[in-house]
Design an enzyme around this catalytic site. Structure first.
Site, PDB file in Angstrom:
ATOM      1  N   ASN A   1     -12.466  52.419  38.463  1.00 39.47           N
ATOM      2  CA  ASN A   1     -11.891  51.792  39.646  1.00 39.47           C
ATOM      3  C   ASN A   1     -10.392  51.651  39.447  1.00 39.47           C
ATOM      4  O   ASN A   1      -9.933  51.251  38.372  1.00 39.47           O
ATOM      5  CB  ASN A   1     -12.523  50.401  39.858  1.00 39.47           C
TER       6      ASN A   1
ATOM      7  N   GLU B   1     -10.966  44.918  38.770  1.00 37.69           N
ATOM      8  CA  GLU B   1     -10.768  43.491  38.484  1.00 37.69           C
ATOM      9  C   GLU B   1      -9.972  43.240  37.214  1.00 37.69           C
ATOM     10  O   GLU B   1      -9.294  42.232  37.110  1.00 37.69           O
ATOM     11  CB  GLU B   1     -12.129  42.795  38.382  1.00 37.69           C
ATOM     12  N   VAL B   2     -10.116  44.125  36.231  1.00 38.38           N
ATOM     13  CA  VAL B   2      -9.428  43.914  34.953  1.00 38.38           C
ATOM     14  C   VAL B   2      -8.279  44.922  34.860  1.00 38.38           C
ATOM     15  O   VAL B   2      -8.505  46.138  34.942  1.00 38.38           O
ATOM     16  CB  VAL B   2     -10.396  44.087  33.759  1.00 38.38           C
TER      17      VAL B   2
ATOM     18  N   HIS C   1     -10.208  51.119  32.308  1.00 38.32           N
ATOM     19  CA  HIS C   1     -11.545  51.205  31.704  1.00 38.32           C
ATOM     20  C   HIS C   1     -12.354  52.215  32.484  1.00 38.32           C
ATOM     21  O   HIS C   1     -12.299  52.265  33.709  1.00 38.32           O
ATOM     22  CB  HIS C   1     -12.245  49.848  31.664  1.00 38.32           C
TER      23      HIS C   1
HETATM   24  P1  AMP Z   1     -13.823  46.712  37.330  1.00 38.00           P
HETATM   25  O1  AMP Z   1     -14.386  46.012  38.533  1.00 38.00           O
HETATM   26  O2  AMP Z   1     -13.915  48.213  37.425  1.00 38.00           O
HETATM   27  O3  AMP Z   1     -12.432  46.212  36.987  1.00 38.00           O
HETATM   28  O4  AMP Z   1     -14.785  46.340  36.127  1.00 38.00           O
HETATM   29  C1  AMP Z   1     -14.576  45.267  35.260  1.00 38.00           C
HETATM   30  C2  AMP Z   1     -15.810  45.155  34.399  1.00 38.00           C
HETATM   31  O5  AMP Z   1     -15.509  44.364  33.270  1.00 38.00           O
HETATM   32  C3  AMP Z   1     -17.002  44.481  35.111  1.00 38.00           C
HETATM   33  O6  AMP Z   1     -18.096  45.392  35.097  1.00 38.00           O
HETATM   34  C4  AMP Z   1     -17.260  43.238  34.248  1.00 38.00           C
HETATM   35  O7  AMP Z   1     -18.625  42.923  34.142  1.00 38.00           O
HETATM   36  C5  AMP Z   1     -16.655  43.644  32.919  1.00 38.00           C
HETATM   37  N1  AMP Z   1     -16.223  42.559  32.058  1.00 38.00           N
HETATM   38  C6  AMP Z   1     -15.442  41.499  32.391  1.00 38.00           C
HETATM   39  N2  AMP Z   1     -15.227  40.722  31.335  1.00 38.00           N
HETATM   40  C7  AMP Z   1     -15.876  41.289  30.293  1.00 38.00           C
HETATM   41  C8  AMP Z   1     -16.040  40.963  28.915  1.00 38.00           C
HETATM   42  N3  AMP Z   1     -15.482  39.882  28.372  1.00 38.00           N
HETATM   43  N4  AMP Z   1     -16.780  41.785  28.140  1.00 38.00           N
HETATM   44  C9  AMP Z   1     -17.358  42.896  28.657  1.00 38.00           C
HETATM   45  N5  AMP Z   1     -17.238  43.265  29.947  1.00 38.00           N
HETATM   46  C10 AMP Z   1     -16.512  42.476  30.749  1.00 38.00           C
END
Ligand code: AMP
Length: 123
Positions: free
Chosen positions: A95, A103-104, A108
């Site tokens: 994403n 979100e992060v 990734h």
């Molecule tokens: P995105 O929406 O593509 O940014 O995906 C972010 C992903 O990070 C989501 O699938 C979350 O479940 C995952 N996530 C967030 N915090 C953590 C964490 N501490 N350890 C592992 N996965 C995480």
């Protein structure tokens, strides 16, 4: 809250903290260029995240600023994780920014597997 993928890299993001070992993760693979770990809220029987070790917000940022060695190393690491840790068949997803729901703010690649994965996009 989806991020702005054009923002500068923020080294307080949660995946930067995982890379620094400040918060725990369930590691599945690591090399000089990449780190892979289980998603905390899996959306498939296998849901692994692969991240580059360098400070890149998104695929857009990484493909523009990453060195050839970093890009090659990361792509090979995604392949390694997919080949050795999942199967048969898998889906890769990255994403980027708001419309995609990122979100992060650290690049990734999601690796999904372990069951038929359904349609490519929700309708
Ligand atoms: P995105 O929406 O593509 O940014 O995906 C972010 C992903 O990070 C989501 O699938 C979350 O479940 C995952 N996530 C967030 N915090 C953590 C964490 N501490 N350890 C592992 N996965 C995480």
């Amino acid at each position: 809250m989806p991020i702005d993928a054009t923002q500068p890299y923020d080294d307080a993001n949660i995946f930067a903290k995982i890379l620094r070992g400040e918060i725990p993760s369930k590691k599945v693979y690591e090399d000089d260029f990449a780190f892979a770990f289980h998603d905390i809220a899996p959306q498939a029987p296998v849901h692994v995240l692969v991240i580059p070790k360098g400070p890149y917000v998104s695929w857009d940022d990484f493909s523009a600023r990453g060195s050839d060695a970093e890009i090659a190393g990361f792509v090979r690491a995604v392949g390694h994780v997919a080949r050795d840790h999942v199967g048969p068949g898998y889906r890769l997803l990255a994403n980027v920014g708001g419309d995609a729901g990122q979100e992060v703010p650290h690049l990734h690649v999601h690796v999904f597997a372990g069951a038929p994965l359904g349609p490519m996009l929700a309708r």
